[in-house]
Design an enzyme around this catalytic site. Structure first.
Site, PDB file in Angstrom:
ATOM      1  N   ARG A  39       0.898  -1.144  -0.141  1.00 44.70           N
ATOM      2  CA  ARG A  39       0.225   0.085   0.181  1.00 44.70           C
ATOM      3  C   ARG A  39       0.719   1.204  -0.088  1.00 44.70           C
ATOM      4  NH1 ARG A  39      -5.146  -1.432   3.954  1.00 44.70           N
ATOM      5  NH2 ARG A  39      -6.501  -2.406   2.329  1.00 44.70           N
ATOM      6  N   LYS A 201     -13.192 -12.607   6.462  1.00 41.16           N
ATOM      7  CA  LYS A 201     -14.241 -11.555   7.186  1.00 41.16           C
ATOM      8  C   LYS A 201     -15.529 -11.668   6.704  1.00 41.16           C
ATOM      9  CE  LYS A 201     -10.595  -7.540   7.573  1.00 41.16           C
ATOM     10  NZ  LYS A 201     -10.009  -6.274   6.920  1.00 41.16           N
ATOM     11  N   GLY A 362      -6.417  -7.373   1.304  1.00 39.92           N
ATOM     12  CA  GLY A 362      -5.170  -7.208   2.047  1.00 39.92           C
ATOM     13  C   GLY A 362      -4.351  -8.477   1.913  1.00 39.92           C
ATOM     14  N   GLY A 387     -12.425  -4.434   1.535  1.00 40.46           N
ATOM     15  CA  GLY A 387     -13.930  -4.083   1.453  1.00 40.46           C
ATOM     16  C   GLY A 387     -14.016  -3.169   0.195  1.00 40.46           C
TER      17      GLY A 387
HETATM   18  P1  ADP Z   1      -8.704 -10.127   2.658  1.00 43.46           P
HETATM   19  O1  ADP Z   1      -7.692  -9.396   3.546  1.00 43.46           O
HETATM   20  O2  ADP Z   1      -7.926 -10.708   1.343  1.00 43.46           O
HETATM   21  O3  ADP Z   1      -9.738  -9.067   2.389  1.00 43.46           O
HETATM   22  P2  ADP Z   1      -9.856 -11.585   4.693  1.00 43.46           P
HETATM   23  O4  ADP Z   1      -9.161 -10.894   5.723  1.00 43.46           O
HETATM   24  O5  ADP Z   1     -11.324 -11.705   4.834  1.00 43.46           O
HETATM   25  O6  ADP Z   1      -9.336 -11.514   3.176  1.00 43.46           O
HETATM   26  O7  ADP Z   1      -9.471 -13.183   5.069  1.00 43.46           O
HETATM   27  C1  ADP Z   1      -8.135 -13.598   4.851  1.00 43.46           C
HETATM   28  C2  ADP Z   1      -7.823 -14.464   6.018  1.00 43.46           C
HETATM   29  O8  ADP Z   1      -8.597 -15.581   6.123  1.00 43.46           O
HETATM   30  C3  ADP Z   1      -6.364 -15.053   6.023  1.00 43.46           C
HETATM   31  O9  ADP Z   1      -5.767 -14.581   7.608  1.00 43.46           O
HETATM   32  C4  ADP Z   1      -6.583 -16.488   6.249  1.00 43.46           C
HETATM   33  O10 ADP Z   1      -5.602 -17.231   7.130  1.00 43.46           O
HETATM   34  C5  ADP Z   1      -8.090 -16.614   6.572  1.00 43.46           C
HETATM   35  N1  ADP Z   1      -8.647 -17.979   6.383  1.00 43.46           N
HETATM   36  C6  ADP Z   1      -9.001 -18.230   5.006  1.00 43.46           C
HETATM   37  N2  ADP Z   1      -9.449 -19.646   5.086  1.00 43.46           N
HETATM   38  C7  ADP Z   1      -9.384 -19.862   6.179  1.00 43.46           C
HETATM   39  C8  ADP Z   1      -9.883 -21.317   7.079  1.00 43.46           C
HETATM   40  N3  ADP Z   1     -10.202 -22.248   6.226  1.00 43.46           N
HETATM   41  N4  ADP Z   1      -9.633 -21.256   8.422  1.00 43.46           N
HETATM   42  C9  ADP Z   1      -8.872 -20.368   8.943  1.00 43.46           C
HETATM   43  N5  ADP Z   1      -8.874 -19.023   8.622  1.00 43.46           N
HETATM   44  C10 ADP Z   1      -9.027 -18.983   7.154  1.00 43.46           C
HETATM   45  C1  3PG Z   2      -8.671  -1.971   4.911  1.00 41.57           C
HETATM   46  O1  3PG Z   2      -7.692  -2.506   5.231  1.00 41.57           O
HETATM   47  O2  3PG Z   2      -9.614  -2.668   4.437  1.00 41.57           O
HETATM   48  C2  3PG Z   2      -8.861  -0.650   5.010  1.00 41.57           C
HETATM   49  O3  3PG Z   2      -7.616   0.005   5.424  1.00 41.57           O
HETATM   50  C3  3PG Z   2      -9.957  -0.247   5.783  1.00 41.57           C
HETATM   51  O4  3PG Z   2      -9.890  -0.414   7.200  1.00 41.57           O
HETATM   52  P1  3PG Z   2     -11.181  -0.848   8.285  1.00 41.57           P
HETATM   53  O5  3PG Z   2     -11.649  -2.081   7.763  1.00 41.57           O
HETATM   54  O6  3PG Z   2     -10.378  -0.742   9.390  1.00 41.57           O
HETATM   55  O7  3PG Z   2     -12.194   0.521   8.063  1.00 41.57           O
HETATM   56 MG    MG Z   3      -7.588  -9.666   5.775  1.00 40.01          MG
END
Ligand code: ADP
Ligand code: 3PG
Ligand code: MG
Length: 407
Positions: A39, A201, A362, A387
């Protein structure tokens, strides 16, 4: 495609003080240093363009979700990394507003960078407080506000919404590039359009998955998102990570997917692809990984990746696509042993050379960049947004963009 908002190219910024909103919400290592600077690197074109115009560039960002001041979430490490990447010193101020900020900016020479402390040390930021935005504008003495924090423009916060009521506000180059890349691919997508969703998430994203069911030609679901679908449909997922309380939404999505697949003349299981097999272990540190059909999962098993058969199915669907969007890893991809599903998706996307391939999120972007021997260039676009990119892909309007001056 033309961007509908004014950018830094459209206003006379030369020699002015500019308030630049970046998204330096970056992962930190245990020693507090920046673990991934994607980023920060993505913000360089705008920072450099503003320096070239002789601006005093005052950068603000959030980091994490602190409740009040929290030294473990200071933005200073990100500021240091920015200085390294720019190859010149910058000034860091450990306050976001107030006298110290005023003085530091007054003393800073033209053509320099000042980074202010984490916006979210002030509750007013997330409350979209107009007085706080006014103070930010007046203490920095900025003539213009530049929104370049693409990852946060889906939020209605002081630095994405209220600030635009206080000073003329335009887009930075990253924001423009993200918007054009994503909207160009999604407004009239070349079909088949395949949406790959996963990650953890779930409550943040599941409504967008629903919107994607209405838009895409196939929706593939992996990760803890898939666990949530399986659990919602009454399947036992043992000790796996999933979100309880989503059964109603899951059923809604499956009903909607049933209608969509009928319209498209395909089987539901071909339209909404859930894992038929999974990779299972007893914990995330377990090296003993077993591949099994979903209905063989028992009480103490953790589903940590999609299975080999599922990965092959997903890859085949992706191979036939003309547009692919991917948000959310297929498993606990931080660990190599649970990254095969995500690697299969990445491989299928990059091997489909004629398709538009867009990655967001991310953790997903982090995985894709490190997996790719070309640092992410094998994909059409890797978004800095999580998001924000997902909402834009689904066709939503984002407040942090809409509030900017029209082109
Ligand atoms: P992004 O950051 O790409 O938006 P998220 O934060 O929603 O995605 O999800 C990524 C996280 O999800 C990673 O830390 C990963 O380890 C976790 N994850 C994905 N599948 C699983 C699973 N089956 N069990 C536990 N954690 C998982
Ligand atoms: C993100 O990492 O998706 C952005 O920096 C927004 O962060 P937030 O989900 O804490 O608002
Ligand atoms: Mg994430």
């Amino acid at each position: 495609m033309k961007f509908h908002k004014k950018t830094i190219r459209d206003v006379p910024l030369e020699g002015t003080t500019v308030l630049l909103r970046a998204d330096y919400n970056v992962p930190l290592a245990e020693d507090g240093s920046v673990k991934d600077d994607f980023r920060i690197r993505a913000s360089l074109p705008t920072v450099k363009a503003l320096l070239k115009k002789g601006c005093k560039v005052v950068i603000v960002s959030h980091l994490g979700r602190p409740e009040g001041r929290d030294e473990s979430l200071t933005i200073e490490p990100a500021a240091q990394r920015l200085a390294e990447l720019l190859g010149e010193p910058i000034r860091f101020v450990d306050q976001t507003v107030g006298n110290k900020v005023k003085m530091a900016i007054k003393r800073a020479p033209k053509r320099s960078v000042v980074v202010l402390e984490n916006l979210r040390f002030h509750a007013e930021e997330e409350a979209n407080d107009e007085a706080f935005a006014r103070q930010l504008a007046s203490d920095t003495g900025a003539k213009y506000f530049v929104q370049d924090g693409f990852g946060v423009v889906h939020r209605d916060h002081a630095s994405t919404a209220a600030i635009t009521l206080c000073i003329p506000s335009v887009a930075g180059l990253l924001l423009e590039k993200e918007y054009v890349s994503i909207v160009k691919a999604m407004r009239h997508p070349e079909r088949p359009l395949v949406a790959v969703t996963g990650g953890a998430k779930v409550s943040d994203k599941i409504q967008v998955v629903k919107e994607l069911v209405e838009k895409a030609d196939s929706v593939l679901v992996g990760g803890a998102m898939a666990n949530t679908f399986l659990a919602g449909l009454g399947q036992s997922v043992g000790a796996s990570k999933y979100e309880a309380g989503q059964a109603e939404v899951v059923k809604d999505i499956v009903t909607l997917a049933g209608k969509r697949s009928a319209e498209l003349g395909v089987d539901l299981s071909e339209f909404l692809e859930l894992p038929s097999d999974v990779a299972v272990a007893k914990s995330v540190d377990d090296k003993h990984v077993e591949n099994m059909p979903v209905d063989a999962v028992t009480e103490h098993d953790m589903i940590l990746d999609i299975g080999t058969v599922t990965a092959e199915h997903f890859a085949r669907t992706i191979a036939n696509a003309k547009t692919i969007i991917w948000n959310g890893t297929m498993g606990f991809a931080e660990k190599e042993v649970f990254s095969h599903g995500s690697a299969a998706v990445a491989r299928a996307m990059t091997q489909n050379a004629s398709a538009e391939s867009i990655v967001g999120g991310g953790d997903t972007a982090d995985f894709a960049i490190h997996w790719d021997t070309k640092n992410g260039d094998s994909f059409s676009h890797i978004s800095t947004g999580g998001g924000a990119s997902l909402e834009l892909m689904a066709g939503e309007t984002l407040p942090g963009i809409e509030h900017l001056l029209d082109a």
